[in-house]
Design a protein around this motif. Structure first.
Motif, PDB file in Angstrom:
ATOM      1  N   CYS A 107       0.879  -1.428  -0.006  1.00 44.89           N
ATOM      2  CA  CYS A 107       0.060  -0.025  -0.063  1.00 44.89           C
ATOM      3  C   CYS A 107       0.969   1.421   0.033  1.00 44.89           C
ATOM      4  O   CYS A 107       1.697   1.683   0.933  1.00 44.89           O
ATOM      5  CB  CYS A 107      -0.683   0.052   1.077  1.00 44.89           C
ATOM      6  SG  CYS A 107      -1.863   1.419   1.483  1.00 44.89           S
ATOM      7  N   TYR A 150      -0.326   4.312   0.230  1.00 41.38           N
ATOM      8  CA  TYR A 150      -0.647   5.345   1.372  1.00 41.38           C
ATOM      9  C   TYR A 150       0.346   4.902   2.628  1.00 41.38           C
ATOM     10  O   TYR A 150       0.784   5.829   3.179  1.00 41.38           O
ATOM     11  CB  TYR A 150      -1.893   4.944   1.900  1.00 41.38           C
ATOM     12  CG  TYR A 150      -3.325   5.456   1.106  1.00 41.38           C
ATOM     13  CD1 TYR A 150      -3.076   6.316   0.272  1.00 41.38           C
ATOM     14  CD2 TYR A 150      -4.668   5.072   1.392  1.00 41.38           C
ATOM     15  CE1 TYR A 150      -4.035   6.901  -0.335  1.00 41.38           C
ATOM     16  CE2 TYR A 150      -5.513   5.795   0.852  1.00 41.38           C
ATOM     17  CZ  TYR A 150      -5.239   6.811  -0.237  1.00 41.38           C
ATOM     18  OH  TYR A 150      -6.402   7.156  -0.759  1.00 41.38           O
ATOM     19  N   GLN A 193     -11.213  -3.400   5.035  1.00 37.52           N
ATOM     20  CA  GLN A 193     -10.541  -3.072   3.615  1.00 37.52           C
ATOM     21  C   GLN A 193      -9.167  -3.889   2.973  1.00 37.52           C
ATOM     22  O   GLN A 193      -9.160  -4.454   2.046  1.00 37.52           O
ATOM     23  CB  GLN A 193     -10.341  -1.541   3.483  1.00 37.52           C
ATOM     24  CG  GLN A 193      -9.488  -1.236   4.751  1.00 37.52           C
ATOM     25  CD  GLN A 193      -9.327   0.441   4.870  1.00 37.52           C
ATOM     26  OE1 GLN A 193     -10.160   1.062   5.645  1.00 37.52           O
ATOM     27  NE2 GLN A 193      -8.621   1.025   3.820  1.00 37.52           N
ATOM     28  N   CYS A 194      -8.424  -4.268   4.160  1.00 39.18           N
ATOM     29  CA  CYS A 194      -6.913  -4.723   3.762  1.00 39.18           C
ATOM     30  C   CYS A 194      -6.537  -5.128   4.938  1.00 39.18           C
ATOM     31  O   CYS A 194      -6.483  -4.774   6.117  1.00 39.18           O
ATOM     32  CB  CYS A 194      -6.234  -3.913   2.802  1.00 39.18           C
ATOM     33  SG  CYS A 194      -5.721  -2.316   3.605  1.00 39.18           S
ATOM     34  N   ASP A 208      -3.107  -4.343   5.119  1.00 37.60           N
ATOM     35  CA  ASP A 208      -2.264  -3.279   5.157  1.00 37.60           C
ATOM     36  C   ASP A 208      -2.321  -2.358   6.415  1.00 37.60           C
ATOM     37  O   ASP A 208      -1.421  -1.652   6.870  1.00 37.60           O
ATOM     38  CB  ASP A 208      -1.929  -2.439   3.980  1.00 37.60           C
ATOM     39  CG  ASP A 208      -1.459  -3.385   2.820  1.00 37.60           C
ATOM     40  OD1 ASP A 208      -2.147  -4.199   2.306  1.00 37.60           O
ATOM     41  OD2 ASP A 208      -0.531  -3.007   2.213  1.00 37.60           O
ATOM     42  N   VAL A 209      -3.456  -1.900   6.448  1.00 43.06           N
ATOM     43  CA  VAL A 209      -3.957  -1.139   7.521  1.00 43.06           C
ATOM     44  C   VAL A 209      -3.604  -1.452   9.103  1.00 43.06           C
ATOM     45  O   VAL A 209      -2.989  -0.637   9.722  1.00 43.06           O
ATOM     46  CB  VAL A 209      -5.336  -0.517   7.769  1.00 43.06           C
ATOM     47  CG1 VAL A 209      -5.972   0.055   6.481  1.00 43.06           C
ATOM     48  CG2 VAL A 209      -6.325  -1.807   7.662  1.00 43.06           C
ATOM     49  N   MET A 239      -9.405   2.777  -7.317  1.00 40.13           N
ATOM     50  CA  MET A 239      -9.118   4.329  -6.664  1.00 40.13           C
ATOM     51  C   MET A 239      -8.659   5.356  -7.681  1.00 40.13           C
ATOM     52  O   MET A 239      -8.021   4.823  -8.895  1.00 40.13           O
ATOM     53  CB  MET A 239      -7.888   4.033  -5.830  1.00 40.13           C
ATOM     54  CG  MET A 239      -7.863   3.016  -4.766  1.00 40.13           C
ATOM     55  SD  MET A 239      -6.856   2.930  -3.400  1.00 40.13           S
ATOM     56  CE  MET A 239      -7.235   4.297  -2.560  1.00 40.13           C
ATOM     57  N   CYS A 270      -2.546  -1.333  -4.502  1.00 38.50           N
ATOM     58  CA  CYS A 270      -3.606  -1.781  -4.068  1.00 38.50           C
ATOM     59  C   CYS A 270      -4.574  -2.718  -4.453  1.00 38.50           C
ATOM     60  O   CYS A 270      -5.567  -2.243  -5.245  1.00 38.50           O
ATOM     61  CB  CYS A 270      -4.580  -0.574  -3.390  1.00 38.50           C
ATOM     62  SG  CYS A 270      -5.990  -1.197  -2.781  1.00 38.50           S
ATOM     63  N   ASN A 329      -6.436  -4.497  -3.307  1.00 41.86           N
ATOM     64  CA  ASN A 329      -7.925  -4.739  -2.431  1.00 41.86           C
ATOM     65  C   ASN A 329      -9.049  -3.729  -3.171  1.00 41.86           C
ATOM     66  O   ASN A 329     -10.224  -4.022  -3.191  1.00 41.86           O
ATOM     67  CB  ASN A 329      -7.736  -4.141  -1.070  1.00 41.86           C
ATOM     68  CG  ASN A 329      -6.823  -4.732  -0.428  1.00 41.86           C
ATOM     69  OD1 ASN A 329      -6.688  -6.144  -0.112  1.00 41.86           O
ATOM     70  ND2 ASN A 329      -5.575  -4.104  -0.365  1.00 41.86           N
ATOM     71  N   ASN A 330      -8.432  -2.789  -3.850  1.00 34.84           N
ATOM     72  CA  ASN A 330      -9.421  -1.820  -4.506  1.00 34.84           C
ATOM     73  C   ASN A 330      -9.284  -1.837  -5.992  1.00 34.84           C
ATOM     74  O   ASN A 330      -9.891  -1.017  -6.933  1.00 34.84           O
ATOM     75  CB  ASN A 330      -9.430  -0.292  -4.178  1.00 34.84           C
ATOM     76  CG  ASN A 330      -9.702   0.180  -3.123  1.00 34.84           C
ATOM     77  OD1 ASN A 330     -11.116   0.081  -2.918  1.00 34.84           O
ATOM     78  ND2 ASN A 330      -9.278   0.529  -1.960  1.00 34.84           N
ATOM     79  N   LEU A 387      -2.456   4.624  -6.826  1.00 34.97           N
ATOM     80  CA  LEU A 387      -2.920   5.740  -6.160  1.00 34.97           C
ATOM     81  C   LEU A 387      -1.997   6.856  -5.814  1.00 34.97           C
ATOM     82  O   LEU A 387      -2.471   8.005  -5.824  1.00 34.97           O
ATOM     83  CB  LEU A 387      -3.719   5.103  -4.856  1.00 34.97           C
ATOM     84  CG  LEU A 387      -3.039   4.210  -3.915  1.00 34.97           C
ATOM     85  CD1 LEU A 387      -3.034   4.468  -2.388  1.00 34.97           C
ATOM     86  CD2 LEU A 387      -3.296   2.769  -4.389  1.00 34.97           C
TER      87      LEU A 387
HETATM   88  S1  SF4 Z   1      -7.399  -0.662   0.729  1.00 30.35           S
HETATM   89 FE1  SF4 Z   1      -5.645  -0.201  -0.424  1.00 30.35          FE
HETATM   90  S2  SF4 Z   1      -5.231   1.907  -0.353  1.00 30.35           S
HETATM   91 FE2  SF4 Z   1      -6.528   1.358   1.462  1.00 30.35          FE
HETATM   92  S3  SF4 Z   1      -5.105   1.023   2.863  1.00 30.35           S
HETATM   93 FE3  SF4 Z   1      -5.494  -0.885   2.060  1.00 30.35          FE
HETATM   94  S4  SF4 Z   1      -3.915  -1.356   0.733  1.00 30.35           S
HETATM   95 FE4  SF4 Z   1      -3.931   1.106   1.337  1.00 30.35          FE
END
Ligand code: SF4
Lengths: 414, 264
Positions: free
Chosen positions: A92, A94, A131-132, A134-135, A277, A360, A362-363, A389
């Motif tokens: 990710c 972000y 969402q994923c 990664d967060v 995204m 990403c 996930n998106n 993104l």
């Molecule tokens: S959904 Fe994608 S852009 Fe959003 S935090 Fe997770 S990996 Fe990063």
């Protein structure tokens, strides 16, 4: 020379008010950070922000900060810093941009809001893996850095139909957060306060939906690119009266546009749907690229992610659990396909753009044959563009441009 | 001399080569040229068009309409009109093969797969990602590494008795792999055939193919063995137009003529 047409963008007047609200939000957080007068929680954008607000926290959203790093094109310089410390360029962007910026001691907030020189320090970090993954890793990095508690909700992923078992599991995880949050905030949990916040959040969500739904008008009064800017309050201020006020204002303006047949893109020739995204560092270029050809990219899965129709103040935890699990990103491909088919019809779109964002998955919904399946089912053509993104090293402007122009030529020849 | 006959020009300003085609009113190719694009697209397109006009025995005044395409399509003053190379290749190929086709175009810096239905309508298209793996740039890089002139690759690949397969996606890693194979004592023709095979694999990964497949592009024009290898791989004959490197320019000229007819 085949000159590119200059694009005249139609300004949304409400934006002035939005900028004020966003500015107040950031300065309030900054003040709390400096004076430690209020507790600060960091939260994922589709996480349990309502619970945190109801318990008196001010809430910072690292993803919002990540998007700001992207939009200001600072991200590409920050990402390598995180890469060098072991966070891969494949994950990710972000996360990598945000952590890289922190390591370098910079933030786009300073540019936009004089006097703010850092992101607000958290007292707690709360993520939701809906969402994923990664967060979780992202927040874990900060939890170690700031030595503050890290709490999380682990959502089921790839869900076809959201059932009671899913809801029960998430609702109980949400409830389990309460005692810890009470200890951190020093506030007793008050169900009425949660109901109040949830009522406001629901109102914000339904107004935001109405805003996005205006794009079904022909011509559409709004573009996807407008949406990515105007979703700010739905992300960071939902659960407050401010967000509700803002979307009432924006909706009124868009309805006037509809009544007067004012098109967001002059001479709207084709209507497109965007899946995935935005490329934050290329918002303006992409907006101009389409608008210059009389094409409106008017609706998206992404902006719709902040619609939480299931919220019910009478059934707080269960309805939050359901709303946060019913989200597109959480679902299996069959549910996603059914959703996009509804969107194609509702918004009367001529084509779909899939953004395959390298960092990403996930998106990025084009990696398991969905564009091919949907095209076979609906006959609506699609184009996949490769990009990212935030990481502009993964974006090829010339490729994007040629692909988009060729896709528009294909629509013209239809 | 065809002094007062109107003609139509198509100029394909590619990242690597610029191509120009002159069509007469009967859509016959009466002039064509290919030059290096270099860094000055304006000069290259001018030179290329001049050469094509010379071959056609025409003057610039006879050009009723010109259309540009390709990477530098918007960077040259020759024409006000441009279309993407996707549309132009499709149009150019359909001119030769008016049926349901899948076009594989292997250019200097990018690859395309374009699908057309029986009426010539475009169903879909794919371009390679940013990476140059599988494009002409890959072969150019390898010819430099192997110190073999680019134009000798085709002849060498044909001599191969036992192809050496390369595994990597990446041009740079492939170069390392090639050096490794040389160290292992593998024969150059076998390695070159492996390079061709790698190009074909990269392209095949982009999309599925329909029954009739057309191959075009500079790489195809100069390496006909690549076509033969692809035929073996897919188990059927591949259609190749007369001037595989010029289909984009031909398509552009055809578009120019259509616009002119429309304007008249
Ligand atoms: S959904 Fe994608 S852009 Fe959003 S935090 Fe997770 S990996 Fe990063």
């Amino acid at each position: 020379m085949a000159e590119e047409k200059k694009v005249v963008r139609k300004k949304i007047e409400a934006a002035v008010q939005m900028n004020r609200y966003m500015s107040d939000y950031f300065y309030e957080l900054n003040e709390a950070d400096k004076t430690r007068s209020r507790k600060i929680a960091w939260c994922t954008s589709v996480g349990p922000a309502e619970i945190l607000r109801a318990m008196g926290f001010l809430v910072h959203f690292p993803e919002n900060h990540g998007a700001m790093l992207g939009a200001t094109r600072m991200a590409t310089d920050m990402i390598p810093i995180a890469n060098a410390s072991g966070y891969s360029p494949e994950i990710c962007s972000y996360l990598t941009a945000d952590v890289g910026a922190y390591m370098k001691g910079v933030t786009p907030l300073s540019r936009a809001y004089p006097g703010i020189d850092r992101v607000p320090r958290p007292d707690v970090l709360v993520y939701n893996t809906n969402q994923c993954r990664d967060v979780q890793d992202w927040f874990a990095w900060y939890a170690a850095e700031f030595k503050v508690p890290l709490l999380g909700i682990h959502t089921h992923r790839g869900v076809k139909d959201v059932g009671d078992a899913h809801v029960a599991s998430i609702a109980s995880q949400m409830k389990a957060l309460i005692p810890q949050l009470e200890a951190i905030s020093g506030n007793k949990f008050d169900i009425d306060e949660l109901r109040h916040v949830l009522t406001l959040s629901k109102e914000c969500s339904s107004l935001w939906k109405k805003v996005l739904d205006t794009a079904s008008a022909m011509p559409s009064p709004i573009t996807f690119f407008d949406g990515t800017i105007h979703m700010g309050p739905a992300v960071v201020l939902r659960g407050t009266q401010t967000a509700v006020d803002y979307y009432n204002l924006l909706l009124a303006e868009l309805n006037v546009r509809i009544n007067n047949k004012v098109a967001a893109v002059e001479g709207e020739r084709f209507r497109l749907y965007w899946d995935g995204m935005p490329v934050w560092g290329r918002l303006r270029d992409h907006s101009d690229l389409f608008a210059g050809a009389g094409v409106n990219v008017l609706a998206s899965t992404y902006c719709n992610s902040w619609i939480f129709s299931a919220f019910d103040p009478e059934d707080t935890f269960n309805s939050m659990a359901r709303a946060y699990t019913e989200l597109f990103i959480v679902r299996a491909d069959d549910a996603k396909e059914a959703y996009i088919r509804r969107m194609i019809e509702f918004f009367k779109v001529d084509g779909i753009i899939y953004h395959d964002a390298k960092t990403c998955p996930n998106n990025s919904n084009c990696r398991y044959g969905m564009p091919q399946r949907l095209e076979a089912l609906t006959g609506v053509p699609s184009l996949t563009i490769n990009g990212d993104l935030n990481d502009l090293r993964l974006v090829s402007d010339e490729q994007t441009k040629t692909n988009v122009e060729a896709f528009i030529e294909q629509l013209e020849e239809k | 001399m065809k002094d007062f006959q109107p003609v139509f020009a198509g100029i394909d300003v590619g990242a690597s080569r610029t191509k120009a085609v002159i069509l007469d009113c009967a859509q016959q190719i009466i002039g064509r040229a290919v030059v290096k694009s270099g860094t000055d697209f304006e000069a290259a397109s001018h030179q290329c068009l001049t050469l094509a006009l010379l071959m056609a025995g025409c003057t610039a005044e006879q050009i009723a309409k010109a259309m540009t395409t390709g990477y530098g399509r918007k960077n040259v003053a020759i024409s006000q009109e441009s279309k993407t190379e996707i549309s132009c290749h499709a149009r150019g190929c359909y001119y030769y093969f008016p049926q349901t086709i899948t076009i594989i175009d292997i250019g200097g810096q990018d690859n395309k797969i374009i699908k057309l239905d029986e009426s010539g309508k475009r169903l879909s298209f794919k371009m390679n990602r940013k990476c140059a793996a599988g494009t002409g740039a890959f072969l150019e890089e390898m010819s430099t590494r192997l110190d073999i002139p680019l134009e000798n690759l085709d002849g060498l690949a044909r001599q191969s008795m036992s192809m050496v397969e390369l595994g990597s996606f990446c041009t740079v890693f492939s170069a390392t792999e090639v050096l490794e194979k040389i160290r292992q004592g593998k024969k150059v023709p076998d390695i070159v055939k492996g390079l061709f095979f790698s190009v074909i694999k990269r392209v095949m990964e982009m999309d599925s193919l329909s029954e009739h497949v057309v191959m075009t592009g500079g790489v195809v024009a100069h390496n006909s063995y690549l076509v033969k290898m692809t035929e073996e791989m897919i188990g059927r004959r591949i259609l190749v137009p007369d001037f595989p490197q010029l289909t984009g320019a031909i398509g552009a000229a055809l578009y120019a003529q259509t616009i002119m007819n429309y304007e008249l």
